[in-house]
Design a protein around this motif. Sequence first.
Motif, PDB file in Angstrom:
ATOM      1  N   PHE A  82      36.762  40.287  22.808  1.00 41.73           N
ATOM      2  CA  PHE A  82      37.424  39.994  24.084  1.00 41.73           C
ATOM      3  C   PHE A  82      38.742  39.264  23.834  1.00 41.73           C
ATOM      4  CE2 PHE A  82      32.975  39.631  26.187  1.00 41.73           C
ATOM      5  CZ  PHE A  82      32.849  41.005  26.187  1.00 41.73           C
ATOM      6  N   ILE A  83      39.819  39.772  24.458  1.00 41.89           N
ATOM      7  CA  ILE A  83      41.147  39.174  24.292  1.00 41.89           C
ATOM      8  C   ILE A  83      41.722  38.773  25.647  1.00 41.89           C
ATOM      9  CG2 ILE A  83      41.617  40.423  22.144  1.00 41.89           C
ATOM     10  CD1 ILE A  83      43.346  42.367  23.770  1.00 41.89           C
ATOM     11  N   ALA A  84      42.745  37.919  25.598  1.00 37.49           N
ATOM     12  CA  ALA A  84      43.394  37.431  26.817  1.00 37.49           C
ATOM     13  C   ALA A  84      43.900  38.601  27.657  1.00 37.49           C
ATOM     14  CB  ALA A  84      44.535  36.485  26.469  1.00 37.49           C
ATOM     15  N   GLY A  85      43.740  38.481  28.959  1.00 40.41           N
ATOM     16  CA  GLY A  85      44.183  39.513  29.876  1.00 40.41           C
ATOM     17  C   GLY A  85      43.117  40.564  30.164  1.00 40.41           C
ATOM     18  N   GLU A  86      42.054  40.579  29.366  1.00 42.34           N
ATOM     19  CA  GLU A  86      40.996  41.564  29.569  1.00 42.34           C
ATOM     20  C   GLU A  86      39.703  40.958  30.084  1.00 42.34           C
ATOM     21  OE1 GLU A  86      42.216  44.824  26.157  1.00 42.34           O
ATOM     22  OE2 GLU A  86      40.430  43.627  25.849  1.00 42.34           O
ATOM     23  N   VAL A  87      39.551  39.636  29.942  1.00 40.86           N
ATOM     24  CA  VAL A  87      38.279  39.019  30.296  1.00 40.86           C
ATOM     25  C   VAL A  87      38.501  37.617  30.841  1.00 40.86           C
ATOM     26  CG1 VAL A  87      37.878  38.082  27.993  1.00 40.86           C
ATOM     27  CG2 VAL A  87      35.927  38.590  29.434  1.00 40.86           C
ATOM     28  N   THR A  88      37.638  37.214  31.753  1.00 36.50           N
ATOM     29  CA  THR A  88      37.601  35.832  32.215  1.00 36.50           C
ATOM     30  C   THR A  88      36.149  35.389  32.157  1.00 36.50           C
ATOM     31  OG1 THR A  88      37.331  36.514  34.516  1.00 36.50           O
ATOM     32  CG2 THR A  88      39.575  36.066  33.778  1.00 36.50           C
ATOM     33  N   PRO A  89      35.872  34.134  31.984  1.00 32.82           N
ATOM     34  CA  PRO A  89      36.789  33.011  31.808  1.00 32.82           C
ATOM     35  C   PRO A  89      37.330  32.967  30.384  1.00 32.82           C
ATOM     36  CG  PRO A  89      34.544  32.239  31.581  1.00 32.82           C
ATOM     37  CD  PRO A  89      34.459  33.710  31.920  1.00 32.82           C
ATOM     38  N   ASP A  90      38.279  32.075  30.181  1.00 30.84           N
ATOM     39  CA  ASP A  90      38.881  31.932  28.853  1.00 30.84           C
ATOM     40  C   ASP A  90      37.854  31.573  27.787  1.00 30.84           C
ATOM     41  OD1 ASP A  90      41.352  32.632  29.779  1.00 30.84           O
ATOM     42  OD2 ASP A  90      42.089  30.559  29.942  1.00 30.84           O
ATOM     43  N   ALA A  91      36.734  30.960  28.182  1.00 31.93           N
ATOM     44  CA  ALA A  91      35.687  30.611  27.214  1.00 31.93           C
ATOM     45  C   ALA A  91      35.107  31.845  26.536  1.00 31.93           C
ATOM     46  CB  ALA A  91      34.577  29.824  27.892  1.00 31.93           C
ATOM     47  N   ALA A  92      35.290  33.033  27.151  1.00 29.76           N
ATOM     48  CA  ALA A  92      34.764  34.273  26.571  1.00 29.76           C
ATOM     49  C   ALA A  92      35.708  34.871  25.533  1.00 29.76           C
ATOM     50  CB  ALA A  92      34.501  35.289  27.672  1.00 29.76           C
ATOM     51  N   LEU A  93      36.947  34.369  25.456  1.00 27.52           N
ATOM     52  CA  LEU A  93      37.907  34.917  24.489  1.00 27.52           C
ATOM     53  C   LEU A  93      37.354  34.802  23.075  1.00 27.52           C
ATOM     54  CD1 LEU A  93      41.248  33.489  25.919  1.00 27.52           C
ATOM     55  CD2 LEU A  93      40.294  35.784  26.211  1.00 27.52           C
TER      56      LEU A  93
END
Length: 153
Positions: A82-93
């Motif tokens: 999971f990368i920024a812009g594709e998933v929320t919340p940021d904790a999942a990055l």
Amino acid sequence: MDSVPFGRSQGLPVARLRYATIDIDGLGIDLIQFTDPVGERTNGRANRPGSVHLCFKVDDFDAVHRRMEDAGYDFLGGDCTFIAGEVTPDAALGTRVAYFNDPDGTNLEIIEPREASPTSRDLIPLRGLRRVPYPRRRCIPARLEKAVARLRS
């Protein structure tokens, strides 16, 4: 089980089945094999309404993924981080996932969460894998092996 009333409760004329129930901290998982009436394989896809999805947390994604591939398990596609812009919340990055099907077509996932989140702490840990004797081998988590063995006997 061999029951007309139970079959009717399922919208079937009769229910002849073998089953095993697994309780994991209050989460019940039923493994069911209908012998009459026999159903068709689901061939479930992740985007199909009503599809089931079980997720197994792993501590070392690369090791588990490699072990599964080496043993001949088929993944539905490549693994995903999971990368920024594709998933929320940021904790999942940075969370890594890969998807596969069991022999009946049930959607399954291995996941290595990057950070603890309300959903990742509740995932069922995948402790071990073994080969299964199907023409196209699939993964069965070790915690379910005894229940599957009961269904096969």
